[in-house]
Scaffold this active site. Structure first.
Site, PDB file in Angstrom:
ATOM      1  N   CYS A  38       0.809  -1.226   0.000  1.00 40.87           N
ATOM      2  CA  CYS A  38       0.000   0.000   0.000  1.00 40.87           C
ATOM      3  C   CYS A  38       0.838   1.269   0.000  1.00 40.87           C
ATOM      4  CB  CYS A  38      -0.992   0.000   1.154  1.00 40.87           C
ATOM      5  SG  CYS A  38      -0.301  -0.374   2.747  1.00 40.87           S
ATOM      6  N   ASP A  62       2.592   2.652   2.404  1.00 43.55           N
ATOM      7  CA  ASP A  62       2.632   3.421   3.653  1.00 43.55           C
ATOM      8  C   ASP A  62       4.033   3.369   4.255  1.00 43.55           C
ATOM      9  OD1 ASP A  62      -0.036   3.741   3.297  1.00 43.55           O
ATOM     10  OD2 ASP A  62      -0.678   2.540   5.010  1.00 43.55           O
ATOM     11  N   CYS A  89      -2.716   5.289   5.997  1.00 36.56           N
ATOM     12  CA  CYS A  89      -4.150   5.384   6.276  1.00 36.56           C
ATOM     13  C   CYS A  89      -4.393   5.599   7.773  1.00 36.56           C
ATOM     14  CB  CYS A  89      -4.856   4.122   5.809  1.00 36.56           C
ATOM     15  SG  CYS A  89      -4.422   2.694   6.790  1.00 36.56           S
ATOM     16  N   CYS A 120      -1.905  -3.169   9.137  1.00 36.68           N
ATOM     17  CA  CYS A 120      -1.429  -1.909   9.725  1.00 36.68           C
ATOM     18  C   CYS A 120      -0.845  -2.160  11.113  1.00 36.68           C
ATOM     19  CB  CYS A 120      -2.578  -0.903   9.838  1.00 36.68           C
ATOM     20  SG  CYS A 120      -3.258  -0.452   8.243  1.00 36.68           S
TER      21      CYS A 120
END
Lengths: 161, 228
Positions: free
Chosen positions: A59, A61, A85, A128
Site C-alpha cells: 500500500c 505506507d 491510512c 497496519c
C-alpha cells in the site's frame, strides 16, 4: 448545495479526510487519528535512541517509530511519524503509548494482535498493526545495535571465518 | 464505425474455422450461440463481438486479457497513442449511448463492455498498474499487505519527501517536489521496462513496489494542490 458537494467529494477519497475516517473506522481509531499521541522525532543520532523505519510495499505506507531508553533499559519516550491510512496512524500512535514505561524486553513482547484488538481493526486493516509491530522491533533492534556496535561486526566475522 | 466493428468482429478467422472442423472431444462445451437469435457465433471469444446474423452485441467474456482487448502486445513497453486509438474506437462502438434503442439485455451488455474497456484502458495506461497486471498475468504473487519493507535508505528518502510535502506551504516547494516525484517515476519506469525485457520478474516486482510509494506521494501532492 456547495457544502453538500464538498462533503461528497471528501467521502469519495477512501481513507483520507475526517468524514471518511468517521464513516469507515472504529471510534478508537478515529480518536488516535484526530489526536495522535507522540507525533514527532527524536534525535536519531543519540546513542540511547533507537529508530525503526518500515514500509508496506503493497500500500506504500511508511512508518517511523523511535524510542528513547534510559540507563536502566526502560523506554522513557517514544515518537512516531506515519504517512498512511487512519489505521496505520492509529496503530503507531498506540504503539508509542504502549512502549513508554516498558523495558526493552517487555516492549518486544507487544504483538500486532494486541494492537489490532485494542483498535478493533477489521481483517482488511490487520496489516497496519503488523507494520506497527515491525516498527517497534526495528526501533529496538537499532537501539540494541547502538549499545553494542561490535556485536554484529563480530558475528559477521564469525560467519565469514 | 460501429458497423465496421460489427463486420470486423463478425468475421471468423480462418484458423478458428479449421479448429471447429476438427472432431470435438467428448464433453467439449457447446459451440457459443447468440443470446438473441440463437445463431452460432464465430470465433473471437474474449473480445467484444456482435452476432453476424442479428447483429446483437454479445456478453463480455468473464476475465478477458486486457492487453488483447485493447489490441496491445503483452509487454510493459507500450505505444500509448495506439492504446488511445483502440480505446476510443472500442468506446465508439460499445458505449451505452449507442444502445438506447436496443433491448434492455443488450443495453446491459454494452454497459459491461464499456466499463471493462475503461478499466482496461486505465490499467494499461498507468505504468504502475500495467506492471502489476503484467506480473499477475505471469503468475507472480503481488506484494502481500503483510510484507514489510526494510530498505532503510529508500524508506528514509520516502519519509523525507513526505515530511517536506506535509510541511510545505508555498507553491515553489510544491513544484520542486512535483518535479522530483516525476523524475523518480520516470527513472523507475525505465528500470521496470528493462527488468521486464530481461524477464527478471522479481526485480520488476521490487521496482513496482517503489513506484507505489511515489504514486502515493503523487496523490497527496494532488490533494494538496487542489484542497478538498
Amino acid at each position: 448545495m456547495a457544502a453538500l458537494r464538498a462533503v461528497g467529494a471528501a467521502l469519495l477519497r477512501p481513507g483520507r479526510g475526517e468524514a471518511a475516517a468517521r464513516l469507515g473506522y472504529h471510534k478508537k481509531v478515529v480518536d488516535h487519528y484526530e489526536n495522535p499521541r507522540n507525533v514527532g522525532s527524536l534525535d536519531r543520532n543519540a546513542k540511547n535512541v533507537g529508530t525503526g523505519l518500515v514500509g508496506a510495499p503493497a500500500c506504500g505506507d511508511v512508518m517511523k517509530l523511535q524510542v528513547e531508553v534510559d540507563e536502566n533499559g526502560r523506554i522513557i519516550d517514544a515518537r512516531f511519524k506515519t504517512f498512511g491510512c487512519g489505521s496505520a496512524i492509529a496503530s503507531s500512535s498506540l504503539a508509542t503509548e504502549w512502549v513508554k514505561g516498558k523495558t526493552v524486553d517487555e516492549a518486544l513482547k507487544i504483538k500486532n494482535t494486541d494492537i489490532a484488538k485494542e483498535l478493533c481493526l477489521p481483517p482488511v486493516k490487520l496489516h497496519c498493526s503488523m507494520l506497527a509491530e515491525d516498527a517497534i522491533k526495528a526501533a529496538l533492534a537499532d537501539y540494541k545495535l547502538k549499545q553494542d556496535p561490535n556485536k554484529e561486526e563480530s558475528e559477521k566475522k564469525a560467519n565469514n571465518a | 464505425m460501429q458497423a465496421a466493428l460489427r463486420r470486423g468482429l463478425g468475421r471468423a478467422p480462418r484458423v478458428l474455422r479449421a479448429a471447429e472442423a476438427a472432431p470435438r472431444p467428448r464433453c467439449a462445451p457447446p459451440a457459443p450461440r447468440c443470446w438473441s437469435c440463437g445463431g452460432a457465433l464465430p470465433g473471437g471469444a474474449g473480445l467484444p463481438r456482435f452476432c453476424p446474423g442479428c447483429r446483437a452485441l454479445q456478453p463480455p467474456a468473464p476475465r478477458p486479457d486486457l492487453f488483447r482487448l485493447l489490441g496491445c502486445d503483452r509487454s510493459f513497453r507500450l505505444d500509448v497513442q495506439q492504446l488511445q486509438r483502440r480505446f476510443r474506437s472500442l468506446q465508439r462502438a460499445l458505449h451505452p449511448d449507442r444502445f438506447g434503442q436496443r433491448p434492455p439485455k443488450e443495453q446491459h451488455y454494452s454497459e459491461q463492455h464499456s466499463s471493462l474497456v475503461n478499466k482496461a484502458y486505465q490499467t494499461l495506461l498507468d505504468p504502475l498498474s500495467r506492471g502489476l497486471y503484467l506480473l499477475e498475468l505471469n503468475g507472480v504473487e503481488p506484494a502481500q499487505e503483510t510484507d514489510c519493507d526494510a530498505d532503510s535508505e529508500f524508506l528514509t528518502e520516502i519519509m523525507e519527501i513526505n515530511e517536506k510535502l506535509a510541511e510545505s506551504k508555498n507553491e515553489d516547494i510544491l513544484e520542486e517536489i512535483e518535479t522530483l516525484i516525476k523524475v523518480k517515476q520516470e527513472e523507475l519506469t525505465k528500470e521496470v521496462t528493462a527488468a521486464f525485457e530481461r524477464d527478471d520478474l522479481q526485480e520488476a516486482k521490487k521496482l513496482l513496489a517503489k513506484m507505489k510509494y511515489f504514486a502515493n506521494l503523487e496523490d497527496k501532492l494532488k490533494n494538496k494542490k487542489i484542497p478538498p
